[in-house]
Write an enzyme that holds these catalytic residues in place. Structure first.
Site, PDB file in Angstrom:
ATOM      1  N   GLY A 119       5.141  10.644  -1.826  1.00 57.92           N
ATOM      2  CA  GLY A 119       4.186  11.754  -2.343  1.00 57.92           C
ATOM      3  C   GLY A 119       2.736  10.350  -2.386  1.00 57.92           C
ATOM      4  CB  SER A 148      -6.692   7.132  -7.223  1.00 60.82           C
ATOM      5  OG  SER A 148      -6.796   8.599  -7.591  1.00 60.82           O
ATOM      6  CB  ALA A 149      -2.032   9.769  -7.681  1.00 59.26           C
ATOM      7  CB  VAL A 165       4.882  10.952  -5.992  1.00 66.72           C
ATOM      8  CG1 VAL A 165       6.137  11.608  -6.818  1.00 66.72           C
ATOM      9  CG2 VAL A 165       3.168  11.285  -6.080  1.00 66.72           C
ATOM     10  CE  LYS A 188      -0.410  12.420  -9.527  1.00 65.80           C
ATOM     11  NZ  LYS A 188      -0.578  14.360  -9.749  1.00 65.80           N
ATOM     12  CG  ASP A 203      -4.723  22.752  -6.000  1.00 65.81           C
ATOM     13  OD1 ASP A 203      -4.914  23.923  -5.614  1.00 65.81           O
ATOM     14  OD2 ASP A 203      -3.875  21.240  -6.066  1.00 65.81           O
TER      15      ASP A 203
END
Lengths: 340, 562
Positions: free
Chosen positions: B32, B36-37, B39, B55, B149
């Site tokens: 994933g 800015s990340a 996984v 992550k 979220d």
């Protein structure tokens, strides 16, 4: 409750008293029958939660200031805070979090427009030692750390911590491998060095030598990216604070400090570069630059000018551009002086 | 203060300390990514090769300051609930923060739906997922935290059917929010992902509380039932979203109420559950805890039901991710932003989504229980009729398909539309056309840039010629020709620049807050002014040159006469 306590509505003071009794019980070494102990421990957790809902309110009701005042008064009348801090490791995670929030809230509660928490802590300042040492304990660090940050809202407490031997340990705590704990320690460190202006200024001028020696070698020259980034940002905050102007003047007169900042300016990380610039500009803007600072700047004049020529930040920032222009002017003006 | 005694009173499982050192982990696959990340699926070597998800957040790139990241990881490490994906540990690896978490082998419900249940999950499966989600929400809210979220993309399933809520990238603590110790627990930042966002979050000046999560939960229920959240039939492409905000012309989505959709029957209890979550008034929405006692969950199955009915035969998280990413890449080539589709295991905090949300103006929502869908109520356009318009829509297809389907399906719909909807349809078609145009423009960008570059060179040559001519000579005709050509090219360039700007503005507007937008407008005006000045200067130059020529001619002829 199982009939132990009558369902008669308890006053906030009752809740505190009961909590205190249960804390005293919890503190004793467990020799009584386990089942009874478990029951009492869960009773304790319930009481702590109840204190929390009195102070913060819950889904049904908003907190009542009268009840909060009663609770606060009873809490600090005796040694409840000490008991709570000592027993914290014996509580489960939820109760620890509740207790932390209770302690945090109590620091701000006023009784007859007086922060009685401050008086209590002044008389029991050794509690800070326990809280700070919590950073060495993975399980307790975040709880004790949060409590500590709330306690140093009181100026006297902050002064105690600043002047204690613990201050040196923070340089290691903020570099602990566990990010949560390191970040929590960094937040406390920053709070200590920025919250109470006059206390900080006094601390820094009294402890200038060892403090900045440690700061430079352990933080600004750390091999850890996060440490450097946070440290250079905090350094900027400290030096740019007007109350620290004497410290700033001293800092920007040191050739070693300049060398460290210039190395940070060359970092590949944009964030570090920009934070470093905010400190570097103080060296350049200093109107009484010592000769050795002057000679370093002159020797690196063209390199610096080249660096600043394409030194940009993503977002438009007039202040930054103005600062940069001034630094460039200062540095560009250095050479003629050298020739004359 | 020994920790051994700490668990004697509470039978909580002791947290195993995972190594805080990147060399202890071996990365297997990317599963994933976000802004800015990234996984990864990885194994932890000293822990008997336990599979974990890592992550990796780029700290230098992420604009979020440390305080936010610290809050996020601290929140995570202090939460302990079977339905919340907690972190094993977190530590920094050079400029990255690694958050090591349990690996949830079946991935997110969003990815499960889009790869295997494009028309939504069967109701009994939805019940299990929603019950588990509510348990997590109830715990969070009790702790004073908001998730902010909640959506299928943030609900993960493990091989054994256990359901965990993940991604606290934007979660906030209501206790942290006010340092003054006041009673009102309100938050004011806009956060979350637009489709799932509660009205009071979109209009965030009033602040919002736990009930915003309940709204998002209701939207998530619709998402699980239909395969996508309401409105998601519109591709999340930024340019298209822009069109929507600009004119609010939703077409009548009658055409999408196809047989599949119509054949779907949902129980009264389910409709009632969703209905009360989607109440306009946050105060009327039930708490997560109360929702758990809703009749919908009365005969709810166990987790093994999910294993049998959802997980069996499902492609692995890695495979699904590769597929989505390939699709995403394709859509990007077509100039469609597919970021929401890529929100696999953990999508990023979605700051762009947050920004985007600011621009959505929907005055209200009406839950349509018969259609089992959400009807947005849009503010009336000044020139429009005074009545509030209601638009119906469904959401049966998966997001990936929509890019093409949407604009193509429009022409076929007018036959069935009512009068009122027709005008709206026109709007949508216009929007579609405009969006296509935007796509074309962006393809042209390279070309335009080339042109501009060429123009630049021409200009220099011309300037050389110009100055040479002024000083030395009289090749008047050549000069005039060059000047005319030059003016033509300047105009063309100006137009190109304007086009480029409008394209860029169109794409970027979603990511910008109002202030930034103002800044952009100012910038644009500045550029325009600059252009105008340049042109003015050129014209003056030309005029001056002609004057010299004319006076030269005059004086020479004059001399001849005299």
């Amino acid at each position: 409750m199982k009939g132990l306590f009558k369902s008669k509505p308890r006053t906030p003071a009752d809740v505190v008293r009961q909590t205190r009794d249960l804390l005293i019980y919890a503190q004793r070494t467990p020799d009584s029958r386990e089942s009874k102990r478990e029951e009492k421990m869960s009773e304790l957790c319930k009481n702590i939660r109840e204190m929390k809902s009195i102070l913060y309110g819950n889904s049904e009701s908003e907190p009542v200031s009268e009840a909060c005042a009663q609770l606060t008064q009873e809490f600090f009348k005796e040694n409840t805070l000490r008991l709570l801090i000592m027993c914290l490791p014996k509580l489960n995670l939820e109760a620890r979090k509740d207790a932390t929030q209770v302690v945090a809230n109590l620091q701000r509660q006023q009784v007859q427009s007086k922060l009685i928490a401050s008086d209590y802590l002044e008389a029991n300042i050794d509690l800070m030692d326990i809280l700070i040492q919590g950073y060495g304990n993975t399980d307790m660090a975040l709880h004790y750390g949060a409590m500590l940050r709330e306690c140093i809202r009181h100026q006297t407490v902050a002064r105690y911590v600043l002047e204690s031997e613990h201050m040196k340990k923070f340089f290691d705590y903020i570099q602990l491998p566990n990010f949560d704990i390191a970040a929590d320690a960094a937040a406390t460190f920053k709070e200590l060095l920025t919250r109470h202006k006059s206390t900080v200024a006094e601390f820094l001028s009294k402890n200038y030598d060892w403090f900045f020696a440690e700061y430079n070698s352990k933080l600004l020259e750390s091999s850890n990216y996060i440490t450097r980034r946070q440290a250079v940002k905090l350094l900027g905050d400290i030096l740019l604070d007007r109350s620290n102007s004497a410290v700033m003047t001293r800092y920007v007169s040191s050739r070693d400090n300049l060398r460290i900042l210039m190395n940070l300016l060359r970092e590949s990380s944009k964030s570090i570069q920009i934070e470093a610039f905010h400190v570097f500009k103080l060296f350049a803007a200093n109107q009484n630059k010592p000769a050795d600072i002057m000679s370093i700047l002159v020797a690196n004049r063209s390199k610096l000018l080249r660096l600043f020529a394409d030194f940009k930040i993503d977002k438009e920032d007039e202040q930054f551009e103005a600062d940069k222009a001034q630094v460039v002017r200062e540095i560009a003006a250095l050479e003629p002086k050298d020739h004359s | 203060m020994s920790t051994s005694s700490s668990h004697q009173e509470n039978p909580e499982p002791k947290k195993v300390q995972f190594p805080l050192d990147s060399t202890a982990y071996q990365i297997l696959d990317e599963i994933g990514f976000g802004v800015s990340a990234v996984v990864y699926k990885a194994i932890c070597l000293p822990m008997n090769n336990t599979i974990v998800a890592i992550k990796s957040i780029d700290l230098d790139q992420s604009r979020a300051n440390f305080d936010n990241i610290r809050r996020e990881t601290k929140t995570l490490s202090l939460l302990s609930h079977p339905n919340i994906l907690s972190a094993h540990c977190s530590f920094t690896v050079d400029r990255h923060l690694w958050v090591v978490m349990p690996f949830m082998s079946a991935g997110s419900l969003q990815s499960i739906i889009s790869s295997a249940f494009p028309d939504g999950l069967p109701e009994p499966c939805i019940a299990v997922v929603l019950r588990e989600t509510l348990k997590a929400m109830s715990y969070l809210h009790d702790q004073g935290h908001l998730h902010r979220d909640i959506k299928a993309g943030n609900i993960l399933i493990d091989f054994n059917g256990s359901v965990k809520v993940a991604d606290f990238g934007v979660s906030a603590s209501v206790y942290d929010a006010n340092s003054s110790g006041e009673s009102s627990i309100r938050l004011n930042d806009v956060a979350g992902t637009p489709y799932w966002m509660a009205p009071e979050v979109i209009h965030s000046h009033n602040g919002y509380g736990c009930k915003a999560d309940v709204w998002s939960f209701g939207i998530t229920a619709l998402e699980l039932a239909h395969g996508g959240p309401p409105l998601s039939n519109l591709p999340p492409s930024k340019s298209l979203l822009l069109k929507i905000t600009k004119r609010f012309r939703f077409s009548d989505y009658e055409n999408r109420h196809d047989k599949n959709y119509k054949s779907k029957k949902f129980s009264k209890a389910f409709k009632d559950l969703v209905g009360c979550c989607l109440d306009q008034d946050p105060n009327k929405r039930p708490t997560a805890e109360r929702l758990l006692r809703h009749s919908f969950f009365k005969h709810c199955r166990g987790l093994d039901f999910l294993v049998k009915n959802v997980l069996q035969g499902l492609p692995s998280v890695e495979e699904r991710f590769k597929k989505t990413r390939a699709l995403g890449g394709l859509m990007k080539e077509k100039g469609i932003n597919a970021e929401d589709d890529e929100d696999e295991e953990e999508d990023d905090e979605g700051s762009s989504a947050r920004q985007r949300a600011k621009h959505r103006r929907i005055s209200g929502w009406n839950f349509n229980e018969d259609e089992f869908d959400l009807d947005p109520v849009f503010p009336v356009e000044p020139q429009g009729d005074s009545a509030v318009k209601m638009v119906r829509f469904g959401g049966e297809s998966i997001i990936q398909d929509r890019g093409g389907e949407w604009s193509e399906s429009n022409p076929s719909s007018p036959g069935r539309v009512e009068e009122e909807a027709e005008s709206e349809n026109v709007g949508v078609m216009e929007a579609g056309r405009e969006a296509m145009a935007v796509g074309e423009h962006s393809e042209n960008v390279g070309e335009i840039r080339g042109l501009l570059g060429g123009g630049g060179v021409d200009e220099e040559a011309l300037m050389g010629a110009l100055s040479g001519n002024v000083v030395g000579g009289l090749d008047r005709e050549a000069m005039m020709g060059a000047l005319v050509a030059f003016i033509g090219s300047l105009d063309e360039q100006r137009q190109n620049v304007m086009k480029l700007l409008s394209v860029l503005r169109g794409v970027e507007a979603w990511e910008l807050s109002r202030e930034e937008q103002m800044g952009q407008v100012i910038e644009r005006l500045r550029v325009e002014l600059e252009n105008e000045r340049g042109r003015n200067f050129q014209l003056e130059m030309e005029l001056e040159f002609l004057r010299i020529q004319v006076s030269g001619a005059h004086s020479s002829t004059g001399a001849g006469i005299d």
